[in-house]
Write a protein that holds these residues in place. Structure first.
Motif, PDB file in Angstrom:
ATOM      1  N   ALA A 291      72.271  -1.424  76.659  1.00 28.51           N
ATOM      2  CA  ALA A 291      71.364  -0.281  76.531  1.00 28.51           C
ATOM      3  C   ALA A 291      71.964   0.787  75.617  1.00 28.51           C
ATOM      4  O   ALA A 291      71.247   1.422  74.828  1.00 28.51           O
ATOM      5  CB  ALA A 291      71.067   0.296  77.908  1.00 28.51           C
ATOM      6  N   GLU A 292      73.268   1.000  75.717  1.00 25.23           N
ATOM      7  CA  GLU A 292      73.930   1.975  74.833  1.00 25.23           C
ATOM      8  C   GLU A 292      73.831   1.545  73.373  1.00 25.23           C
ATOM      9  O   GLU A 292      73.616   2.379  72.481  1.00 25.23           O
ATOM     10  CB  GLU A 292      75.394   2.124  75.240  1.00 25.23           C
ATOM     11  CG  GLU A 292      75.586   2.812  76.596  1.00 25.23           C
ATOM     12  CD  GLU A 292      77.041   2.816  77.034  1.00 25.23           C
ATOM     13  OE1 GLU A 292      77.863   2.192  76.327  1.00 25.23           O
ATOM     14  OE2 GLU A 292      77.346   3.433  78.078  1.00 25.23           O
ATOM     15  N   GLU A 293      73.955   0.233  73.119  1.00 26.74           N
ATOM     16  CA  GLU A 293      73.837  -0.263  71.743  1.00 26.74           C
ATOM     17  C   GLU A 293      72.423  -0.062  71.209  1.00 26.74           C
ATOM     18  O   GLU A 293      72.237   0.321  70.046  1.00 26.74           O
ATOM     19  CB  GLU A 293      74.216  -1.746  71.696  1.00 26.74           C
ATOM     20  CG  GLU A 293      75.681  -2.014  72.004  1.00 26.74           C
ATOM     21  CD  GLU A 293      75.974  -3.498  72.139  1.00 26.74           C
ATOM     22  OE1 GLU A 293      75.014  -4.291  72.108  1.00 26.74           O
ATOM     23  OE2 GLU A 293      77.167  -3.864  72.294  1.00 26.74           O
ATOM     24  N   VAL A 294      71.420  -0.296  72.046  1.00 25.26           N
ATOM     25  CA  VAL A 294      70.031  -0.088  71.625  1.00 25.26           C
ATOM     26  C   VAL A 294      69.803   1.390  71.314  1.00 25.26           C
ATOM     27  O   VAL A 294      69.174   1.746  70.298  1.00 25.26           O
ATOM     28  CB  VAL A 294      69.054  -0.575  72.715  1.00 25.26           C
ATOM     29  CG1 VAL A 294      67.621  -0.218  72.338  1.00 25.26           C
ATOM     30  CG2 VAL A 294      69.177  -2.083  72.918  1.00 25.26           C
ATOM     31  N   ASP A 329      65.303  -3.880  73.932  1.00 19.07           N
ATOM     32  CA  ASP A 329      64.796  -3.379  72.647  1.00 19.07           C
ATOM     33  C   ASP A 329      63.356  -2.892  72.787  1.00 19.07           C
ATOM     34  O   ASP A 329      62.990  -1.825  72.275  1.00 19.07           O
ATOM     35  CB  ASP A 329      64.862  -4.477  71.582  1.00 19.07           C
ATOM     36  CG  ASP A 329      66.263  -4.631  70.991  1.00 19.07           C
ATOM     37  OD1 ASP A 329      67.046  -3.663  71.080  1.00 19.07           O
ATOM     38  OD2 ASP A 329      66.563  -5.706  70.441  1.00 19.07           O
ATOM     39  N   ASN A 330      62.533  -3.671  73.484  1.00 17.10           N
ATOM     40  CA  ASN A 330      61.126  -3.319  73.616  1.00 17.10           C
ATOM     41  C   ASN A 330      60.909  -2.143  74.561  1.00 17.10           C
ATOM     42  O   ASN A 330      60.167  -1.202  74.241  1.00 17.10           O
ATOM     43  CB  ASN A 330      60.320  -4.527  74.104  1.00 17.10           C
ATOM     44  CG  ASN A 330      59.971  -5.478  72.975  1.00 17.10           C
ATOM     45  OD1 ASN A 330      59.068  -5.218  72.191  1.00 17.10           O
ATOM     46  ND2 ASN A 330      60.692  -6.572  72.887  1.00 17.10           N
ATOM     47  N   LEU A 331      61.542  -2.159  75.744  1.00 16.77           N
ATOM     48  CA  LEU A 331      61.300  -1.114  76.729  1.00 16.77           C
ATOM     49  C   LEU A 331      61.896   0.223  76.295  1.00 16.77           C
ATOM     50  O   LEU A 331      61.231   1.269  76.374  1.00 16.77           O
ATOM     51  CB  LEU A 331      61.867  -1.536  78.093  1.00 16.77           C
ATOM     52  CG  LEU A 331      61.153  -2.713  78.769  1.00 16.77           C
ATOM     53  CD1 LEU A 331      61.819  -3.045  80.093  1.00 16.77           C
ATOM     54  CD2 LEU A 331      59.680  -2.423  78.988  1.00 16.77           C
ATOM     55  N   ILE A 332      63.152   0.211  75.831  1.00 19.39           N
ATOM     56  CA  ILE A 332      63.752   1.463  75.361  1.00 19.39           C
ATOM     57  C   ILE A 332      63.084   1.906  74.064  1.00 19.39           C
ATOM     58  O   ILE A 332      62.863   3.102  73.836  1.00 19.39           O
ATOM     59  CB  ILE A 332      65.270   1.299  75.185  1.00 19.39           C
ATOM     60  CG1 ILE A 332      65.915   0.977  76.537  1.00 19.39           C
ATOM     61  CG2 ILE A 332      65.897   2.552  74.601  1.00 19.39           C
ATOM     62  CD1 ILE A 332      67.408   0.721  76.476  1.00 19.39           C
ATOM     63  N   VAL A 346      63.835  12.813  77.175  1.00 20.86           N
ATOM     64  CA  VAL A 346      64.888  12.208  77.993  1.00 20.86           C
ATOM     65  C   VAL A 346      64.496  10.765  78.288  1.00 20.86           C
ATOM     66  O   VAL A 346      63.377  10.496  78.747  1.00 20.86           O
ATOM     67  CB  VAL A 346      65.103  12.970  79.315  1.00 20.86           C
ATOM     68  CG1 VAL A 346      66.159  12.265  80.170  1.00 20.86           C
ATOM     69  CG2 VAL A 346      65.501  14.413  79.043  1.00 20.86           C
ATOM     70  N   ILE A 347      65.409   9.854  78.015  1.00 16.44           N
ATOM     71  CA  ILE A 347      65.203   8.431  78.324  1.00 16.44           C
ATOM     72  C   ILE A 347      66.331   7.999  79.247  1.00 16.44           C
ATOM     73  O   ILE A 347      67.511   8.171  78.917  1.00 16.44           O
ATOM     74  CB  ILE A 347      65.181   7.578  77.046  1.00 16.44           C
ATOM     75  CG1 ILE A 347      64.014   8.008  76.144  1.00 16.44           C
ATOM     76  CG2 ILE A 347      65.055   6.091  77.399  1.00 16.44           C
ATOM     77  CD1 ILE A 347      63.996   7.313  74.800  1.00 16.44           C
ATOM     78  N   ILE A 362      63.572   1.725  83.162  1.00  9.71           N
ATOM     79  CA  ILE A 362      63.644   2.596  81.985  1.00  9.71           C
ATOM     80  C   ILE A 362      62.605   3.687  82.199  1.00  9.71           C
ATOM     81  O   ILE A 362      61.409   3.404  82.320  1.00  9.71           O
ATOM     82  CB  ILE A 362      63.376   1.835  80.670  1.00  9.71           C
ATOM     83  CG1 ILE A 362      64.509   0.869  80.374  1.00  9.71           C
ATOM     84  CG2 ILE A 362      63.235   2.809  79.511  1.00  9.71           C
ATOM     85  CD1 ILE A 362      64.342  -0.493  80.962  1.00  9.71           C
ATOM     86  N   ARG A 363      63.058   4.939  82.265  1.00  9.15           N
ATOM     87  CA  ARG A 363      62.169   6.063  82.558  1.00  9.15           C
ATOM     88  C   ARG A 363      62.181   7.033  81.382  1.00  9.15           C
ATOM     89  O   ARG A 363      63.230   7.288  80.787  1.00  9.15           O
ATOM     90  CB  ARG A 363      62.621   6.752  83.829  1.00  9.15           C
ATOM     91  CG  ARG A 363      61.769   7.955  84.238  1.00  9.15           C
ATOM     92  CD  ARG A 363      62.266   8.581  85.522  1.00  9.15           C
ATOM     93  NE  ARG A 363      62.104   7.679  86.663  1.00  9.15           N
ATOM     94  CZ  ARG A 363      63.100   7.276  87.442  1.00  9.15           C
ATOM     95  NH1 ARG A 363      64.352   7.656  87.184  1.00  9.15           N
ATOM     96  NH2 ARG A 363      62.866   6.462  88.458  1.00  9.15           N
ATOM     97  N   ASP A 364      61.011   7.577  81.053  1.00  9.92           N
ATOM     98  CA  ASP A 364      60.930   8.594  79.997  1.00  9.92           C
ATOM     99  C   ASP A 364      60.055   9.740  80.478  1.00  9.92           C
ATOM    100  O   ASP A 364      59.361   9.630  81.499  1.00  9.92           O
ATOM    101  CB  ASP A 364      60.366   7.996  78.705  1.00  9.92           C
ATOM    102  CG  ASP A 364      58.923   7.528  78.856  1.00  9.92           C
ATOM    103  OD1 ASP A 364      58.052   8.390  79.076  1.00  9.92           O
ATOM    104  OD2 ASP A 364      58.664   6.308  78.754  1.00  9.92           O
ATOM    105  N   ASN A 365      60.119  10.861  79.758  1.00  8.12           N
ATOM    106  CA  ASN A 365      59.290  12.022  80.089  1.00  8.12           C
ATOM    107  C   ASN A 365      58.214  12.241  79.035  1.00  8.12           C
ATOM    108  O   ASN A 365      57.895  13.369  78.673  1.00  8.12           O
ATOM    109  CB  ASN A 365      60.160  13.273  80.255  1.00  8.12           C
ATOM    110  CG  ASN A 365      60.928  13.613  78.985  1.00  8.12           C
ATOM    111  OD1 ASN A 365      61.027  12.796  78.069  1.00  8.12           O
ATOM    112  ND2 ASN A 365      61.478  14.821  78.925  1.00  8.12           N
TER     113      ASN A 365
END
Length: 427
Positions: A291-294, A329-332, A346-347, A362-365
């Motif tokens: 996730a950090e790499e994405v 890749d898709n979700l983030i 914020v992700i 994976i949560r976003d605002n």
């Protein structure tokens, strides 16, 4: 002749009674020397002791009798109401004993079964096999078993499993019968399902061959005219760029960018079609690092964006590294796109527990969406109403297919204006 025998027996009984009365009379008239009071008391004491001993013996005998009767009742109940039919047969297949369950299996009263040949209740087509089995029972020291069809009530077929063993005398055998009709029905249904599955597998194989041919057409024949259009657009811009007005240049630019978008869509479709055919690998996958790499890749593409990533540490799963990278890749990437117009985006990537199992999220605002349209999220080419971000409408369908191949599921929770959270589990 019968009357004479009866008279002889009565005469013998009367003679015996006469002899007994004479001996008793002689015993009572026999002269005994006078007994002392001490002798009398001793005899009375002995009689009392004998009486007590007899009463104790009678009590023990009554208790033993009650215990035997209780055990016999219990044994009878266990025998009669056992879930298995029990028979005792002789070498000629005659029924000597049968429990109530066995009589119920054959659909005939127990009293009418005693003395009849068991073979009469075997279906005609199964009698040769049963005869061979029955002969083997008396020649083999071990328990023998077979499956045959019986006639319940003399009409309806009943599939049973028969187990039999000869007794120590070798003149009888003990037989246990188990009703396997339900099992046979399930086996027949399973056979039908197996045949259907084989047919579907053949159809799927044919569909895969057609899909391979389609993929070849898409990747070669469809790309060729796009490459030609793309090339001519570049040539026209280089050779005639100074002679074209702005409107014509706009047309050329739109055609050129259209070919690029079409090529990307072809790549997306090809990758989506390969998901079900690519061989799965199972490794330890460090999702936190992935996730950090994405996130780093997204920041490099759009360095001007100010997005806060909150990535939990230590999230490790079993799965295919390459496919799970596509999931993140898709979700983030979706969270990045949908928070593009928001200040202070914020992700978050983490793990929680759902129904006792770990679930990554994976949560976003971002703007979120109406859950009434949630069933469209994972369908290829479906777009949520009001969605204006760039994409082909196939990313979440790709995620769902990959997660399903891992034995898990993916779902989303959201409210308009409250951001969105996508969850996924893995087997």
């Amino acid at each position: 002749m019968g009357i004479d025998n009866e008279k002889s027996l009565l005469t013998a009984a009367a003679e015996l009674r006469r002899h007994a009365e004479e001996r008793l009379h002689a015993k009572t008239t026999e002269v005994h020397p006078p007994r002392t009071e001490e002798d009398t008391q001793r005899l009375v004491h002995e009689l009392e002791v004998h009486q007590i001993e007899l009463e104790m013996q009678n009590a023990e005998l009554r208790q033993a009798r009650d215990e035997v009767e209780t055990a016999l009742e219990n044994y009878t109940d266990l025998y009669d109401f056992a879930p298995v039919g029990y028979f005792t047969l002789d070498r000629d297949e005659n029924i000597h004993a049968v429990n109530l369950t066995g009589a119920s299996l054959l659909g005939i009263e127990r009293s009418r079964l005693i003395g009849r040949r068991f073979g009469l209740f075997v279906a005609v087509e199964a009698r040769p096999a049963f005869t061979a089995f029955f002969e083997k029972v008396f020649t083999s020291p071990a328990k023998e078993a077979c499956e045959v069809a019986l006639l319940k009530g003399g009409k309806h077929p009943l599939f049973v499993q028969i187990e039999a063993v000869a007794t120590a005398t070798g003149q009888e055998c003990l037989v246990a019968i188990i009703d396997i009709s339900v099992r046979r029905q399930l086996e027949e249904k399973l056979e039908i399902l197996h045949n259907d599955l084989a047919a579907r597998a053949a159809e799927l194989e044919a569909a895969n061959i057609e899909l391979e041919a389609f993929n070849y057409t898409v990747s070669h024949d469809l790309r060729k005219p796009l490459t030609v259009i793309n090339g001519y657009c570049q040539v026209i811009r280089e050779l005639c760029g100074n002679k074209l007005d702005e409107q014509s240049k706009g047309y050329i630019r739109e055609m050129y960018e259209g070919t690029l978008r079409m090529n990307r869509l072809i790549d997306t479709l090809l990758n989506f079609s390969r998901l079900t055919r690519v061989e799965m690998r199972h490794d330890k996958v460090y999702l936190s690092k992935m996730a950090e790499e994405v996130a780093l890749g997204l920041k490099l593409v759009e360095p001007e964006r100010r997005v806060t990533f909150r990535i939990a540490e230590g999230i490790m799963v079993d799965g295919d590294t390459g496919l799970l990278r596509v999931v993140l890749d898709n979700l983030i990437g979706n969270a990045w796109k949908y928070t593009g117009s928001r200040d202070g985006a914020v992700i978050e990537f983490g793990v929680t527990e759902v129904d006792g199992k770990p679930a990554c999220f994976i949560r976003d605002n971002g703007p979120g969406f109406d859950m009434a349209f949630a069933d469209k999220l994972f369908i290829p080419f479906q777009r949520l109403p009001g969605t204006e971000v760039e994409g082909h409408g196939i990313g979440l369908a790709t995620v769902e297919r990959i997660v399903r191949r891992h034995g898990g599921r993916v779902w989303a929770e959201s409210k308009p204006g409250k951001g969105a959270t996508f969850y996924f589990t893995l087997e």
